[in-house]
Design a protein around this motif. Structure first.
Motif, PDB file in Angstrom:
ATOM      1  N   SER A  51       0.793  -1.352   0.051  1.00  0.00           N
ATOM      2  CA  SER A  51      -0.061   0.161   0.139  1.00  0.00           C
ATOM      3  C   SER A  51       0.865   1.293  -0.097  1.00  0.00           C
ATOM      4  O   SER A  51       1.555   1.411   0.560  1.00  0.00           O
ATOM      5  CB  SER A  51      -1.001  -0.031   1.067  1.00  0.00           C
ATOM      6  OG  SER A  51      -1.639  -1.126   1.303  1.00  0.00           O
ATOM      7  N   GLU A  52       0.520   2.302  -0.886  1.00  0.00           N
ATOM      8  CA  GLU A  52       1.234   3.357  -0.907  1.00  0.00           C
ATOM      9  C   GLU A  52       0.753   4.595   0.262  1.00  0.00           C
ATOM     10  O   GLU A  52      -0.527   4.322   0.668  1.00  0.00           O
ATOM     11  CB  GLU A  52       1.144   4.158  -2.292  1.00  0.00           C
ATOM     12  CG  GLU A  52       1.578   3.361  -3.425  1.00  0.00           C
ATOM     13  CD  GLU A  52       1.457   4.093  -4.513  1.00  0.00           C
ATOM     14  OE1 GLU A  52       0.844   5.189  -4.365  1.00  0.00           O
ATOM     15  OE2 GLU A  52       1.903   3.629  -5.739  1.00  0.00           O
ATOM     16  N   GLY A  53       1.824   5.235   0.683  1.00  0.00           N
ATOM     17  CA  GLY A  53       1.524   6.357   1.727  1.00  0.00           C
ATOM     18  C   GLY A  53       1.564   5.650   3.112  1.00  0.00           C
ATOM     19  O   GLY A  53       1.268   6.262   4.035  1.00  0.00           O
ATOM     20  N   GLN A  54       1.722   4.356   3.170  1.00  0.00           N
ATOM     21  CA  GLN A  54       1.898   3.679   4.643  1.00  0.00           C
ATOM     22  C   GLN A  54       3.331   3.814   5.146  1.00  0.00           C
ATOM     23  O   GLN A  54       4.209   3.664   4.427  1.00  0.00           O
ATOM     24  CB  GLN A  54       1.403   2.292   4.585  1.00  0.00           C
ATOM     25  CG  GLN A  54       0.030   2.009   3.881  1.00  0.00           C
ATOM     26  CD  GLN A  54      -0.826   2.289   5.073  1.00  0.00           C
ATOM     27  OE1 GLN A  54      -0.719   2.425   6.191  1.00  0.00           O
ATOM     28  NE2 GLN A  54      -2.269   2.090   4.794  1.00  0.00           N
ATOM     29  N   GLN A  55       3.164   3.662   6.420  1.00  0.00           N
ATOM     30  CA  GLN A  55       4.786   3.907   7.169  1.00  0.00           C
ATOM     31  C   GLN A  55       5.476   2.499   6.867  1.00  0.00           C
ATOM     32  O   GLN A  55       4.954   1.433   6.500  1.00  0.00           O
ATOM     33  CB  GLN A  55       4.564   3.961   8.534  1.00  0.00           C
ATOM     34  CG  GLN A  55       4.045   2.675   9.210  1.00  0.00           C
ATOM     35  CD  GLN A  55       3.678   3.148  10.777  1.00  0.00           C
ATOM     36  OE1 GLN A  55       2.791   3.674  11.100  1.00  0.00           O
ATOM     37  NE2 GLN A  55       4.905   2.897  11.698  1.00  0.00           N
ATOM     38  N   VAL A  56       6.798   2.714   6.987  1.00  0.00           N
ATOM     39  CA  VAL A  56       7.566   1.533   6.786  1.00  0.00           C
ATOM     40  C   VAL A  56       7.260   0.213   7.845  1.00  0.00           C
ATOM     41  O   VAL A  56       7.190   0.717   8.767  1.00  0.00           O
ATOM     42  CB  VAL A  56       9.208   1.899   6.989  1.00  0.00           C
ATOM     43  CG1 VAL A  56      10.283   0.683   6.800  1.00  0.00           C
ATOM     44  CG2 VAL A  56       9.750   2.825   6.028  1.00  0.00           C
ATOM     45  N   PRO A  57       7.279  -0.950   7.325  1.00  0.00           N
ATOM     46  CA  PRO A  57       6.879  -2.372   8.069  1.00  0.00           C
ATOM     47  C   PRO A  57       8.008  -2.540   9.030  1.00  0.00           C
ATOM     48  O   PRO A  57       9.297  -2.097   8.859  1.00  0.00           O
ATOM     49  CB  PRO A  57       6.640  -3.239   6.984  1.00  0.00           C
ATOM     50  CG  PRO A  57       7.636  -2.971   5.969  1.00  0.00           C
ATOM     51  CD  PRO A  57       7.435  -1.255   5.790  1.00  0.00           C
ATOM     52  N   LEU A  58       7.471  -2.862  10.191  1.00  0.00           N
ATOM     53  CA  LEU A  58       8.433  -3.604  11.131  1.00  0.00           C
ATOM     54  C   LEU A  58       8.974  -4.958  10.836  1.00  0.00           C
ATOM     55  O   LEU A  58       8.288  -5.531  10.470  1.00  0.00           O
ATOM     56  CB  LEU A  58       7.720  -3.656  12.432  1.00  0.00           C
ATOM     57  CG  LEU A  58       7.393  -2.291  13.206  1.00  0.00           C
ATOM     58  CD1 LEU A  58       6.562  -2.660  14.514  1.00  0.00           C
ATOM     59  CD2 LEU A  58       8.526  -1.376  13.645  1.00  0.00           C
ATOM     60  N   ALA A  59      10.248  -4.949  10.885  1.00  0.00           N
ATOM     61  CA  ALA A  59      10.923  -6.050  10.333  1.00  0.00           C
ATOM     62  C   ALA A  59      12.201  -6.242  11.106  1.00  0.00           C
ATOM     63  O   ALA A  59      12.780  -5.497  11.832  1.00  0.00           O
ATOM     64  CB  ALA A  59      11.203  -5.898   8.816  1.00  0.00           C
ATOM     65  N   SER A  60      12.643  -7.654  11.104  1.00  0.00           N
ATOM     66  CA  SER A  60      13.914  -7.900  11.761  1.00  0.00           C
ATOM     67  C   SER A  60      14.421  -9.226  11.324  1.00  0.00           C
ATOM     68  O   SER A  60      13.815  -9.930  10.649  1.00  0.00           O
ATOM     69  CB  SER A  60      13.679  -8.376  13.438  1.00  0.00           C
ATOM     70  OG  SER A  60      12.708  -9.349  13.532  1.00  0.00           O
ATOM     71  N   GLY A  98       9.096 -11.639  -2.295  1.00  0.00           N
ATOM     72  CA  GLY A  98       9.814 -10.928  -3.479  1.00  0.00           C
ATOM     73  C   GLY A  98       9.715  -9.532  -3.159  1.00  0.00           C
ATOM     74  O   GLY A  98      10.090  -8.516  -4.262  1.00  0.00           O
ATOM     75  N   ARG A  99       8.684  -8.907  -2.192  1.00  0.00           N
ATOM     76  CA  ARG A  99       8.299  -7.560  -2.131  1.00  0.00           C
ATOM     77  C   ARG A  99       9.589  -6.737  -1.686  1.00  0.00           C
ATOM     78  O   ARG A  99      10.014  -7.351  -0.286  1.00  0.00           O
ATOM     79  CB  ARG A  99       7.179  -7.109  -1.620  1.00  0.00           C
ATOM     80  CG  ARG A  99       5.989  -7.775  -2.321  1.00  0.00           C
ATOM     81  CD  ARG A  99       5.710  -7.445  -3.593  1.00  0.00           C
ATOM     82  NE  ARG A  99       5.771  -6.008  -3.616  1.00  0.00           N
ATOM     83  CZ  ARG A  99       5.799  -4.930  -4.841  1.00  0.00           C
ATOM     84  NH1 ARG A  99       6.067  -5.776  -5.798  1.00  0.00           N
ATOM     85  NH2 ARG A  99       5.679  -3.722  -4.565  1.00  0.00           N
ATOM     86  N   PRO A 100      10.239  -5.540  -1.920  1.00  0.00           N
ATOM     87  CA  PRO A 100      11.420  -4.883  -1.405  1.00  0.00           C
ATOM     88  C   PRO A 100      10.858  -4.457   0.037  1.00  0.00           C
ATOM     89  O   PRO A 100       9.648  -3.841   0.049  1.00  0.00           O
ATOM     90  CB  PRO A 100      11.586  -3.793  -2.147  1.00  0.00           C
ATOM     91  CG  PRO A 100      10.446  -3.669  -3.227  1.00  0.00           C
ATOM     92  CD  PRO A 100       9.685  -4.972  -3.106  1.00  0.00           C
ATOM     93  N   ILE A 101      11.700  -4.509   0.935  1.00  0.00           N
ATOM     94  CA  ILE A 101      11.669  -3.649   2.429  1.00  0.00           C
ATOM     95  C   ILE A 101      12.389  -2.469   2.317  1.00  0.00           C
ATOM     96  O   ILE A 101      13.676  -2.464   2.340  1.00  0.00           O
ATOM     97  CB  ILE A 101      11.955  -4.601   3.518  1.00  0.00           C
ATOM     98  CG1 ILE A 101      11.377  -6.089   3.399  1.00  0.00           C
ATOM     99  CG2 ILE A 101      11.869  -4.060   5.012  1.00  0.00           C
ATOM    100  CD1 ILE A 101      11.833  -7.008   4.606  1.00  0.00           C
ATOM    101  N   PRO A 102      11.589  -1.456   2.572  1.00  0.00           N
ATOM    102  CA  PRO A 102      12.289  -0.043   2.382  1.00  0.00           C
ATOM    103  C   PRO A 102      13.329  -0.020   3.467  1.00  0.00           C
ATOM    104  O   PRO A 102      13.121  -0.471   4.533  1.00  0.00           O
ATOM    105  CB  PRO A 102      11.055   0.814   2.683  1.00  0.00           C
ATOM    106  CG  PRO A 102       9.920   0.035   2.267  1.00  0.00           C
ATOM    107  CD  PRO A 102      10.158  -1.206   2.539  1.00  0.00           C
ATOM    108  N   ASN A 103      14.398   0.920   3.415  1.00  0.00           N
ATOM    109  CA  ASN A 103      15.574   1.138   4.331  1.00  0.00           C
ATOM    110  C   ASN A 103      15.961  -0.590   4.826  1.00  0.00           C
ATOM    111  O   ASN A 103      16.243  -0.347   6.049  1.00  0.00           O
ATOM    112  CB  ASN A 103      14.929   2.024   5.284  1.00  0.00           C
ATOM    113  CG  ASN A 103      14.378   3.136   4.982  1.00  0.00           C
ATOM    114  OD1 ASN A 103      14.982   3.733   3.971  1.00  0.00           O
ATOM    115  ND2 ASN A 103      13.317   3.897   5.333  1.00  0.00           N
TER     116      ASN A 103
END
Length: 220
Positions: A88-97, A140-145
């Motif tokens: 979704s566009e305009g959403q905040q970066v997902p939490l990941a680890s 396969g979806r990129p994770i921002p930052n």
């Protein structure tokens, strides 16, 4: 596990591959094995909630990274929380680890500087390579930052003199029971934990004592 880490009749300890198999089958991914075939809870129950998990697989074969190297972490896991927001566009970066686990042979005493001999440096090296390759979800979806994704590095090994020396050199703090070391490396944005096999078993028993009691299993 408790029996496996004991010295055998020949005076030798089993190789790390056999310990590894008790935790998760070798050369498999989460797409190939069911959770009930693994004992990841021995390390951390949260590893049950992962987007992708690989055991003894090359970095270049993992869909979560574009890294082209053939190096193989013992266990690598990517957790992505609230994954739908990746689409979704305009959403905040997902939490990941990213979780890296290195397993060494019981009572191995040849730890030295460098990611070929130091289990902590080895785990940090894998973490750095995955970030540099650009982390992606298993789909396969990129994770921002992705270079800033928090890392959790676990080294499962006995605290032999050479391992203790490396832990002290890396500025890690001894646990209260002196069966492990822990710390945070701000340069790698990574939490680090060195866990002896005795601490691994003790902690697993303590965390799951009520569950074991319900099943009628011994905890002592």
């Amino acid at each position: 596990m408790e029996k496996a880490i004991q010295r055998g009749p020949d005076g030798k300890y089993i190789k790390e591959e056999l310990v590894h198999e008790l935790i998760m089958p070798l050369r498999k991914t989460s797409e190939e094995v069911h959770l009930d075939s693994c004992n990841l809870w021995l390390i951390d129950e949260r590893l049950a909630f992962h987007d992708f998990l690989a055991s003894d697989k090359t970095l270049c074969s993992m869909p979560i990274t574009q890294c082209l190297e053939n190096k193989k972490p013992d266990i690598c896991a990517l957790n992505v929380y609230d994954e739908p927001i990746l689409f979704s566009e305009g959403q905040q970066v997902p939490l990941a680890s990213i979780v890296i686990i290195e397993i060494k042979r019981p009572m191995r005493n040849d730890a030295a500087a460098g990611d070929d001999k130091d289990p902590v440096e080895q785990a940090l090296g894998y973490l750095e390579r995955i970030r540099a390759g650009g982390a992606r979800t298993a789909k396969g979806r990129p994770i921002p930052n992705s270079e800033d994704i928090p890392g959790f590095c676990y080294s499962i090994c006995d605290l032999t003199p050479s391992v203790i020396r490396r832990c002290k050199t890396l500025g890690l703090t001894a646990t209260s029971d002196h069966l492990g070391y822990f710390g945070y490396n701000p340069n790698f944005k990574a939490y680090i934990e060195v866990i002896s096999f005795d601490r691994l078993l003790n902690a697993a028993r303590e965390r799951n004592r009520a569950f074991f009691d319900k099943l009628g299993l011994p905890t002592a």
